[in-house]
Design a protein around this motif. Structure first.
Motif, PDB file in Angstrom:
ATOM      1  N   TYR B  26       0.838  -1.196   0.000  1.00 52.66           N
ATOM      2  CA  TYR B  26       0.000   0.000   0.000  1.00 52.66           C
ATOM      3  C   TYR B  26       0.870   1.241   0.000  1.00 52.66           C
ATOM      4  O   TYR B  26       1.843   1.334   0.757  1.00 52.66           O
ATOM      5  N   SER B  27       0.527   2.183  -0.856  1.00 54.17           N
ATOM      6  CA  SER B  27       1.244   3.456  -0.875  1.00 54.17           C
ATOM      7  C   SER B  27       0.405   4.523  -0.196  1.00 54.17           C
ATOM      8  O   SER B  27      -0.705   4.822  -0.643  1.00 54.17           O
ATOM      9  N   PHE B  28       0.934   5.091   0.862  1.00 59.13           N
ATOM     10  CA  PHE B  28       0.213   6.161   1.546  1.00 59.13           C
ATOM     11  C   PHE B  28       0.243   7.453   0.732  1.00 59.13           C
ATOM     12  O   PHE B  28      -0.554   8.345   0.972  1.00 59.13           O
ATOM     13  N   ASP B  29       1.172   7.533  -0.232  1.00 63.68           N
ATOM     14  CA  ASP B  29       1.213   8.708  -1.105  1.00 63.68           C
ATOM     15  C   ASP B  29       0.133   8.648  -2.173  1.00 63.68           C
ATOM     16  O   ASP B  29      -0.705   9.528  -2.280  1.00 63.68           O
ATOM     17  N   THR B  30       0.159   7.574  -2.961  1.00 65.34           N
ATOM     18  CA  THR B  30      -0.797   7.483  -4.072  1.00 65.34           C
ATOM     19  C   THR B  30      -2.111   6.855  -3.618  1.00 65.34           C
ATOM     20  O   THR B  30      -3.076   6.852  -4.358  1.00 65.34           O
ATOM     21  N   ARG B  31      -2.151   6.345  -2.393  1.00 68.20           N
ATOM     22  CA  ARG B  31      -3.311   5.636  -1.835  1.00 68.20           C
ATOM     23  C   ARG B  31      -3.745   4.494  -2.747  1.00 68.20           C
ATOM     24  O   ARG B  31      -4.921   4.258  -2.978  1.00 68.20           O
ATOM     25  N   ARG B  32      -2.752   3.811  -3.281  1.00 66.55           N
ATOM     26  CA  ARG B  32      -3.077   2.671  -4.126  1.00 66.55           C
ATOM     27  C   ARG B  32      -2.624   1.379  -3.464  1.00 66.55           C
ATOM     28  O   ARG B  32      -1.612   1.357  -2.778  1.00 66.55           O
ATOM     29  N   LEU B  33      -3.386   0.356  -3.730  1.00 68.88           N
ATOM     30  CA  LEU B  33      -3.077  -0.959  -3.192  1.00 68.88           C
ATOM     31  C   LEU B  33      -2.626  -1.854  -4.342  1.00 68.88           C
ATOM     32  O   LEU B  33      -3.190  -1.798  -5.427  1.00 68.88           O
ATOM     33  N   SER B  34      -1.612  -2.627  -4.094  1.00 71.12           N
ATOM     34  CA  SER B  34      -1.166  -3.600  -5.082  1.00 71.12           C
ATOM     35  C   SER B  34      -0.932  -4.933  -4.392  1.00 71.12           C
ATOM     36  O   SER B  34      -1.001  -5.016  -3.167  1.00 71.12           O
ATOM     37  N   PHE B  35      -0.647  -5.928  -5.201  1.00 66.22           N
ATOM     38  CA  PHE B  35      -0.400  -7.249  -4.643  1.00 66.22           C
ATOM     39  C   PHE B  35       0.915  -7.785  -5.176  1.00 66.22           C
ATOM     40  O   PHE B  35       1.187  -7.663  -6.368  1.00 66.22           O
ATOM     41  N   LEU B  36       1.718  -8.329  -4.314  1.00 73.89           N
ATOM     42  CA  LEU B  36       2.883  -9.091  -4.760  1.00 73.89           C
ATOM     43  C   LEU B  36       2.473 -10.550  -4.685  1.00 73.89           C
ATOM     44  O   LEU B  36       2.161 -11.053  -3.597  1.00 73.89           O
TER      45      LEU B  36
END
Lengths: 396, 87
Positions: B26-36
């Motif tokens: 999770y990026s607190f800057d872009t507020r985007r969630l991704s998955f590894l």
């Protein structure tokens, strides 16, 4: 499932045999990906489709300290962000304190509001905060459609909030719209409003939950409108949906996002008194997993409650699992089935193949009892606006 | 495109949460969630900042050279979405 950031923006995967994320998520995670946290049942509006039947504050609502403790727990569990709602969350006098506490503890916040209380000063304060997303609700692209659902003056109040946020330099906020039979023809209008602010449009699905139990029959989009909505969304992947229209993926190509019900698996609801439900649309005892004030708190409920454990088990056989489109729509929305009186193994009431229609007719024809939401905080004597006839169903 | 000689680190505004299948990012800057979607990738991403290059990281984490191209692709995606910084 009210979690559009679940949309896998990046799914980085070195080549190797791995199970699909959908399969992983169905078995649940150690902590929610995100969750909905309703701060209060108090609301200045009485929207006809309110999923939590909000209006009056509940005297048992969490104290400020309990809210801080819960945020600490979210931080320990690495719940990266919460969707705060209500009721109208800005009616809590400690609203800004809670936002600031969350930001200081690595819990991002997106909050939903009707905008009434975002005056110039509030907008400036919100614009100065980190880790914050704001979502302002409108349900019509003009006052005539919106106010019939949300109440007189609510459209003007929401637009004033948007103007104030824009003037304060908040940046890209979100405009949240529940798709109904009355506003499907306004989709381009909503997009134009969002674009005019540099805002993001978010469309979500109407469920027969909360006060909507009495109006869903006539308020939900028709089959023709569902197709219209599906093709409109396919052409606009930048429009957020909270993955809420996954039942429409049975029309062809899947919509972006995770096509599954995340209830109790990757999302849940914490209500204003600390009750934990499987999702924001099933405020009913049957989907109540526990209360955060109980021993073990939220993490114990998330990991061990009988309800959540059972929701992570393989689905039972039902009419849908034999359907060729099952992989696309996953049988649809649990909450929608439940509150119209269908079994959870039945098709979604808005199944695009029309599979639920004979069942719905049967439920209606036999006058069988359908479930009533466990909570109703509607303000007595305050009229509920509605563009359609409210049909009080006999309920258990 | 990230190359073996690139030097990278996890963006300081990004948080990883280990899961059975890999990790949530999770990026607190872009507020985007991704998955590894692989645990090996999680180890590599976490170790990037402690090595001089991607190559050194892959070697240190004992990733088979046959798999290096797929790791470079995954890391490139993560740079593009601002989850990883190229230094």
């Amino acid at each position: 499932m009210n979690s559009e950031s679940v949309r896998p923006v990046v799914a980085a995967q070195p080549r190797a045999a791995t199970r699909s994320l959908v399969e992983e998520f169905k078995e649940g995670l150690d902590a929610p990906i995100c969750l909905t946290w309703e701060l209060t049942y108090a609301c200045n509006l009485s929207c006809v489709h309110c999923l939590s039947s909000s209006g009056r504050r509940d005297p048992r609502e969490l104290t400020t300290q309990e809210c801080y403790d819960l945020i600490d727990e979210f931080q320990r569990m690495k719940v990266f962000y919460v969707n705060i709602g209500g009721g109208e969350p800005m009616l809590r006098t400690d609203f800004f304190d809670i936002l600031e506490y969350a930001a200081a503890h690595d819990v991002g916040v997106k909050f939903s509001t009707n905008g009434t209380y975002i005056d110039e000063a509030a907008a400036a304060r919100l614009a100065s905060m980190d880790y914050l997303d704001i979502q302002i609700s409108i349900d019509g692209a003009d006052a005539s459609v919106n106010d019939l659902i949300r109440g007189e003056g609510s459209y003007a109040a929401a637009r004033r909030a948007m103007d104030n946020l824009a003037a304060a330099g908040f940046g890209a906020f979100k405009i949240s719209v529940v798709a109904t039979r009355h506003n499907i023809d306004q989709l381009d209008g909503f997009k134009a409003i969002a674009d005019s602010y540099g805002a993001q449009l978010r469309l979500t699905r109407l469920r027969p939950s909360g006060r909507a139990v009495d109006s869903w029959d006539e308020l939900h989009p028709t089959q023709e409108q569902q197709r219209q909505l599906y093709y409109w969304l396919l052409d606009r992947p930048d429009v957020l949906t909270g993955d809420s229209f996954f039942h429409l993926s049975a029309l062809g190509d899947p919509l972006p996002g995770l096509n599954l019900c995340g209830a109790g698996r990757v999302v849940c609801l914490v209500d204003p008194v600390g009750d934990v439900y499987a999702c924001p649309f099933v405020i009913h005892d049957q989907f109540l997993a526990g209360n955060i004030r109980d021993d073990g708190g939220f993490s114990h409920i998330w990991r061990n409650s009988d309800l959540f454990v059972s929701l992570r088990e393989p689905e039972s056989e039902g009419a849908c699992t034999a359907c060729e489109m099952y992989d696309a729509c996953q049988g649809g929305c649990m909450a929608s089935k439940f509150f119209v009186g269908l079994e959870l193994t039945d098709p979604d009431p808005e199944c695009v193949k029309g599979a639920a229609e004979p069942l719905l007719e049967k439920v209606g024809a036999t006058g069988s009892l359908v479930p009533r939401p466990s909570v109703d905080r509607s303000r007595p004597g305050v009229p509920v606006p509605s563009p359609v006839r409210l049909r009080k169903r006999q309920r258990v | 495109m990230i190359e073996l000689d690139s030097r990278c680190e996890l963006n300081p505004a990004v948080s990883l949460r280990p899961e059975r299948f890999g990790a949530l990012v999770y990026s607190f800057d872009t507020r985007r969630l991704s998955f590894l979607k692989h645990r090996d990738l999680v180890r590599v991403v976490e170790a990037l900042g402690t090595h001089e290059s991607v190559r050194e990281t892959l070697e240190a984490e004992s990733i088979d050279t046959e798999r290096w191209p797929s790791f470079l692709n995954a890391l490139t995606t993560l740079v593009e979405s601002e989850m990883i910084n190229e230094l």
